[in-house]
Write an enzyme that holds these catalytic residues in place. Structure first.
Site, PDB file in Angstrom:
ATOM      1  N   TYR A   1       0.832  -1.210   0.000  1.00  0.00           N
ATOM      2  CA  TYR A   1       0.000   0.000   0.000  1.00  0.00           C
ATOM      3  C   TYR A   1       0.866   1.260   0.000  1.00  0.00           C
ATOM      4  O   TYR A   1       0.689   2.140  -0.850  1.00  0.00           O
ATOM      5  CB  TYR A   1      -0.917  -0.020   1.221  1.00  0.00           C
TER       6      TYR A   1
ATOM      7  N   GLN B   1       3.340   7.758  15.305  1.00  0.00           N
ATOM      8  CA  GLN B   1       2.588   9.012  15.397  1.00  0.00           C
ATOM      9  C   GLN B   1       2.218   9.476  13.991  1.00  0.00           C
ATOM     10  O   GLN B   1       2.910   9.201  13.027  1.00  0.00           O
ATOM     11  CB  GLN B   1       3.392  10.092  16.122  1.00  0.00           C
TER      12      GLN B   1
END
Length: 326
Positions: A146, A277
């Site tokens: 992806y 994050q």
């Protein structure tokens, strides 16, 4: 002058169905194509008799033919659970799909939007992530089908723009949520909501301190349309997402509070290459598109919880527990 004829690839998916709906409200003639590997007919059921909507089954890895003025390329599974099921097909969808929509855009003289992703930044070592950041991506990991597929698609879009003058628009979409998410897609919002509503433990991966920034789907569609309509045009890439950062622990606690669930939290190992994050710098979107999200995380979660609660009550989702990673 007639309204633009629009092609939406992946139009039966979560975001694609919301985009089709909005385009119809804008009086567009919409051709929705989907191979229905992850998109579902139910997402478009309320629109199926609309006189300006056509739905066709097609895999974007095969060439496209249509008379269109605008193309929105959203074809590709976006959740880790779904895109890792058939990683080779995921890469083909991103790369060959981009090539096929760009060839159609070149022949038709059509403007074309690419739904890229924050995953092009990988597990970032800068925070927040701005468009100038080139990313920190594992090219051979389980998520690479992806991540690298979308990076290659961006390359094709900009090369078609430079070599053939195709009017492209590339947006890097950050985590998006809302009604019509699949209960089994492995994304953290749908996982937590379905588990909470079923009274099952909420599966938190890692220590739960990793962060994401969640954008409600209506806000995202506003950004997509703003980018496509921008005058003067903006090629991108442009980050589209909500800069409000949230840890997985805080998300789980918020969903437990909003659902009234007494479910407990359980902790599992963090999946490979999972970003620690993620937060978009949307300065460019604010300045160039006059766009920023309006829906708060809590308001969006209430809408999403209501959607899942209704469908679970109607028995439209499998009673099997949702599974997967954030």
């Amino acid at each position: 002058m007639s309204e633009p004829r629009v092609l939406v690839t992946g139009g039966a998916g979560f975001v694609g169905s919301h985009l089709c709906e909005r385009l119809l409200c804008l009086d567009r003639e919409v051709l929705c194509i989907d191979d229905f590997s992850t998109g579902v007919h139910e997402n478009l059921a309320h629109l199926r008799h609309h006189p300006r909507l056509r739905i066709a089954t097609h895999d974007v890895t095969s060439p496209l033919s249509a008379d269109v003025d605008e193309i929105y390329n959203l074809a590709c599974p976006a959740s880790p659970v779904q895109y890792q099921k058939n990683p080779i097909q995921t890469t083909k969808t991103s790369v060959l799909g981009a090539l096929n929509v760009l060839e159609l855009a070149r022949r038709q003289g059509a403007r074309v939007f690419q739904a890229s992703t924050s995953e092009v930044y990988g597990d970032p070592n800068t925070h927040p992530q701005a468009e100038a950041y080139w990313g920190h991506v594992n090219p051979i990991g389980v998520r690479s089908c992806y991540d690298e597929g979308k990076r290659c698609a961006e390359t094709l879009f900009f090369d078609y723009h430079r070599l053939h003058g195709v009017p492209v628009r590339v947006a890097r979409i950050f985590n998006t949520f809302g009604p019509r998410m699949r209960p089994d897609d492995g994304r953290v919002v749908s996982n937590f909501i379905v588990q909470a509503l079923r009274g099952q433990p909420l599966t938190v991966f890692g220590n739960g301190l990793q962060t994401r920034s969640f954008c409600y789907v209506d806000d995202l569609v506003d950004g997509v349309l703003a980018m496509m309509a921008a005058d003067p045009p903006i090629t991108g890439p442009v980050n589209l997402g909500n800069p409000a950062e949230c840890s997985m622990i805080d998300l789980a606690k918020t969903i437990l509070r909003l659902t009234g669930s007494r479910s407990r939290l359980i902790f599992e190992p963090l999946p490979a290459d999972d970003p620690k994050q993620r937060q978009p710098d949307i300065s460019l979107a604010r300045s160039a598109l006059d766009w920023e999200p309006k829906v708060t995380l809590e308001a969006g979660l209430l809408e999403t919880i209501a959607y899942f609660d209704e469908h679970l009550m109607l028995g439209q989702f499998s009673r099997q527990a949702a599974c997967g990673g954030p």
